[in-house]
Design a protein around this motif. Sequence first.
Motif, short mmCIF file in Angstrom:
data_model
loop_
_atom_site.label_atom_id
_atom_site.label_comp_id
_atom_site.label_asym_id
_atom_site.label_seq_id
_atom_site.Cartn_x
_atom_site.Cartn_y
_atom_site.Cartn_z
N GLU A 261 -5.98 -49.13 7.31
CA GLU A 261 -5.59 -50.49 6.97
C GLU A 261 -5.97 -51.69 7.91
OE1 GLU A 261 -1.19 -52.56 5.63
OE2 GLU A 261 -1.23 -50.93 6.63
N VAL A 262 -6.30 -52.60 7.22
CA VAL A 262 -6.57 -53.82 8.02
C VAL A 262 -5.60 -55.00 7.43
CG1 VAL A 262 -8.21 -55.55 8.85
CG2 VAL A 262 -8.98 -53.08 8.68
N ALA A 263 -4.94 -55.77 8.13
CA ALA A 263 -4.29 -56.71 7.74
C ALA A 263 -3.74 -57.73 8.68
CB ALA A 263 -2.84 -56.13 6.94
N GLY A 264 -3.50 -58.98 8.38
CA GLY A 264 -3.07 -60.00 9.40
C GLY A 264 -1.86 -59.72 9.82
N ARG A 265 -1.25 -60.19 11.03
CA ARG A 265 -0.10 -60.06 11.86
C ARG A 265 0.13 -61.01 12.67
NH1 ARG A 265 1.88 -55.78 15.92
NH2 ARG A 265 1.60 -57.40 17.34
N GLY A 266 1.02 -62.06 12.20
CA GLY A 266 1.35 -63.42 12.90
C GLY A 266 -0.17 -63.93 13.06
N SER A 267 -0.47 -64.50 14.29
CA SER A 267 -1.92 -65.21 14.26
C SER A 267 -3.01 -64.16 14.66
CB SER A 267 -1.71 -66.19 15.46
OG SER A 267 -1.49 -65.36 16.82
N GLY A 268 -2.83 -62.78 14.58
CA GLY A 268 -3.90 -61.95 14.96
C GLY A 268 -3.97 -60.84 13.60
N THR A 269 -4.65 -59.69 14.24
CA THR A 269 -5.16 -58.79 12.88
C THR A 269 -4.69 -57.45 13.71
OG1 THR A 269 -7.05 -60.14 12.64
CG2 THR A 269 -7.11 -57.73 11.90
N ARG A 270 -4.01 -56.69 12.73
CA ARG A 270 -3.64 -55.21 12.78
C ARG A 270 -4.37 -54.41 12.14
NH1 ARG A 270 -0.38 -51.94 10.09
NH2 ARG A 270 0.27 -53.50 8.36
N PHE A 271 -4.85 -53.40 12.85
CA PHE A 271 -5.79 -52.20 12.24
C PHE A 271 -5.02 -50.98 12.62
CE2 PHE A 271 -9.39 -49.22 13.49
CZ PHE A 271 -9.57 -48.84 12.35
N GLU A 272 -5.08 -50.02 11.42
CA GLU A 272 -3.79 -48.94 11.30
C GLU A 272 -4.71 -47.88 10.78
OE1 GLU A 272 0.30 -46.90 10.18
OE2 GLU A 272 0.18 -49.28 10.48
N VAL A 273 -4.59 -46.45 11.49
CA VAL A 273 -5.29 -45.45 10.84
C VAL A 273 -4.13 -44.34 10.81
CG1 VAL A 273 -6.93 -43.71 10.74
CG2 VAL A 273 -7.58 -45.98 11.37
N ARG A 274 -3.57 -43.97 9.72
CA ARG A 274 -2.34 -42.90 9.70
C ARG A 274 -3.02 -41.80 9.04
NH1 ARG A 274 3.04 -42.91 9.67
NH2 ARG A 274 2.93 -44.93 10.28
N ASP A 275 -3.00 -40.56 9.68
CA ASP A 275 -3.24 -39.27 8.88
C ASP A 275 -2.04 -38.47 8.72
OD1 ASP A 275 -2.80 -37.25 11.10
OD2 ASP A 275 -3.83 -38.56 12.20
N TYR A 276 -1.99 -37.60 7.90
CA TYR A 276 -0.67 -36.81 7.42
C TYR A 276 -1.15 -35.25 7.74
CZ TYR A 276 0.86 -40.75 5.10
OH TYR A 276 1.38 -42.11 4.88
N GLY A 277 -1.70 -35.18 9.05
CA GLY A 277 -2.22 -33.85 9.42
C GLY A 277 -1.01 -33.03 10.46
N VAL A 278 -1.68 -32.62 11.29
CA VAL A 278 -0.79 -31.48 12.04
C VAL A 278 -0.03 -32.35 13.05
CG1 VAL A 278 -2.44 -29.73 11.90
CG2 VAL A 278 -2.62 -31.21 13.88
N GLY A 279 -0.31 -33.48 13.44
CA GLY A 279 0.63 -34.21 14.40
C GLY A 279 0.48 -33.77 15.94
N ILE A 280 1.17 -34.33 16.78
CA ILE A 280 0.98 -34.10 18.19
C ILE A 280 2.46 -33.83 18.67
CG2 ILE A 280 0.29 -35.05 20.54
CD1 ILE A 280 -1.38 -37.03 18.98
N THR A 281 2.46 -32.77 19.61
CA THR A 281 3.80 -32.29 20.00
C THR A 281 4.29 -33.58 21.23
OG1 THR A 281 2.78 -31.30 21.85
CG2 THR A 281 3.13 -29.92 20.22
#
Length: 793
Positions: free
Chosen positions: A640-660
């Motif tokens: 996902e790429v989207a605006g947040r306030g006066s800047g830009t947010r970039f998020e990558v989310r996986d539904y994988g194994v995760g981290i301990t």
Amino acid sequence: MAQSKGKQEKESFSDERYRTFIETIHDGVYETDMHGNFIYFNKAFCRVFGYPPEEILHQNFSKFMDRANARKAYDAFSKVWITHQGFSDILWEIVDKDKKVRVIELSASLIRNKKGRKVGFRGVARDVTEKIRAQEALKESEQRYQKAYEASRRAERWARSLLDFVPYPMVVFSEEGKVTYLNPAFTETFGWELSELQGKRIPYVPPDLEEAFREDLARLKQEKFIRRIETRRLTKDGRVLDVNMRAALISRDDIGARGELVILRDITEEKRIARNNEALLRISTSLPAHPDLEELLDYISAEVKGLVTAEGVVVILLDEEKGEFFFKGAAYDDHMTQKRIKEMRFPSSRGLAGKVVATGEPLISNDTSREADFENLVDQAVGFQTRSILEVPLRSRDRIVGVLCAMNKKHGPFDQWDVELLSTLSGTVALSIENARFADELKRAYQEVSSLNRAKDRVINHLSHELKTPLSVLLSSLKILKRRLRDIPEKEWLATVERAERNLNRLLEIQYQAEDIMRDRRYSAHRMMSGLLECCADALEALVAEETGEGGITARIREKIDELFLARPRAMERIDLAGFVRRRLEVLAPAFSHRRVKIRPSYGDAPPVCLPRDVLEKVVDGVIRNAVENTPDEGLVEVEVAGRGSGTRFEVRDYGVGITEENRRRIFEGFFPTHETMSYSSKKPFDFNAGGRGADLLRMKIFAERYGFEISMESERCRFIPTDADLCPGRIADCTHCESEVDCRGSGGTAFRFFFPAVRDEACRPEREDDDSLRLSRGDSPSGGNTAGREST
């Protein structure tokens, strides 16, 4: 006959005269029959009873009384009837016609007829209501006076007992200002007893407060009451006490006496505690303002000097190696003495300071001339005379590091309060000394660590340089080897060559990551190699032409040298992040086309970002590759790429194994693998669990610090494989815990978020279109716009 007639006339004249007398007297006269019914009464009797004649005649006496008085009257008449003895001056209460109570003084006697038989009662009645009321009022007044007198005496005794019981000193002065009373608390506090001061003035006003005392006295006479005055008063033995004083004018109206009541409260200890606490607070808050130990100890010495009102205070430290005392902090009335004493040293085994260090106990001497252990060698050297002294040890953990010393108390002797104050402050002094020592040790350790860190950087730079050259040679050699093996069937050699090439590329990628992490270093290899090339250019051209017939080899070698050894500056560019991420996904798609992982992109309106293009490419590629490698087949990755306030947010989310949880705390530390190394040595990029070198995230963290964007991560380990030792099968359909993709998506996953602040126009140049990724994707999709919900596999 004549005699009988004369006798009757005489009796008639006598009855007439008796009747006239009865009717004209002031007292009431009455007669009743034997039952108490009135059969005769004169006019005065009607006035006494308060009724007209017709309402009295033939009425019983009980009609005019209440039940109690009627019973009393019946008993009295019955007694006369029986004893034949009349009564007089008996007081009865009756109720007149107006319902008012009257007090009647009544007398009664028997009436006999001519035959001597008892036929009734006769008597006199007087209205004594006013007389009785007056007597009762007088008696009541006398009783009230007696009670008031007794109450006054009791109040006086009670007040005296109360004043004796009050814990605060109290004095009663006469109008002339002389003592009439003082309570035991006054004696306990100030030392004087009542027998010493009664009828005298108290000599307890300090000379410098005489004027203020006269002003307070005038104010009291004017205002009648003074609620609170903070002042000072002397004791019998000459000590000066801080006191709160209240005063009021008092009077005895019964004797016309006037005077003053004064209540005092000793607040000397309270003020001393307050001053001590304020000093401790000042010292505590001033510690950061005095980083230099000597300056800090001078400051503390000056504070202590003021608190104990001494002529001098010093901090004596122990030099254990030399067995000497030296003065690190000092405060004197005379500045030159303070300067000279810091040049002094004396043996730690001598003097009172040596005794304090040896015993570990505070020491007070209010007359040093009587101290056998006192040595005046320091006094002689600095020109100071010590008459009284107080010393407390400075403890640091389990050892004594010195002595805090105060000399020549200005007002009175040193006391236990001074000992407690210096003992309290000694902890702060000792802590400051230890902190200074620790600070020096930390400074030396920091210098050593800095030196080691610089040496480490040089080693890493050197190893990076030494690693890059042979890796490039090996990769080139593999390419030559592949060309020369074309005549041999591929099945005999291709797998081996590809495995070697894959692992060499991994090593080269690690080198590139290390290079990005150590970006600020400068290489001398580029200058050396370029110089050698310049010297040998002609010879190389001739040699290559002779051997291979190819030309332009010098230019190609120069490009290779620049690629390997020249650290080019990175230009900041204005980049449309949504378009950039879209193009990178298109470029990367072939690399993980063998994986069954869904990529769900979402592009919203967002301002451009400002970064070097290659840095942004490494960030985007690295976080997408990390998500794919940690997601099993049939899984989902959201970008996902989207605006947040006066800047830009970039998020990558996986539904994988995760981290301990343990690994989450260390994920950005660098070169920290979350999988076993062997799991990626035989796998290609984007394979499930192919990650593990541990440098990608460190490189992103360093990029974030270097170029001013934010990076954060949240992760939840798949609940079906809670530890690192638990393995995911790599495909949702093969998982025994999940019946569908929805079950897997709800079990764990990881999200990396980046925030890029608003672009500053002066920092960035316009976006260019000469990179490979843009050329590969040009024309496939328009830049900008929202394509949320579009999926690619």
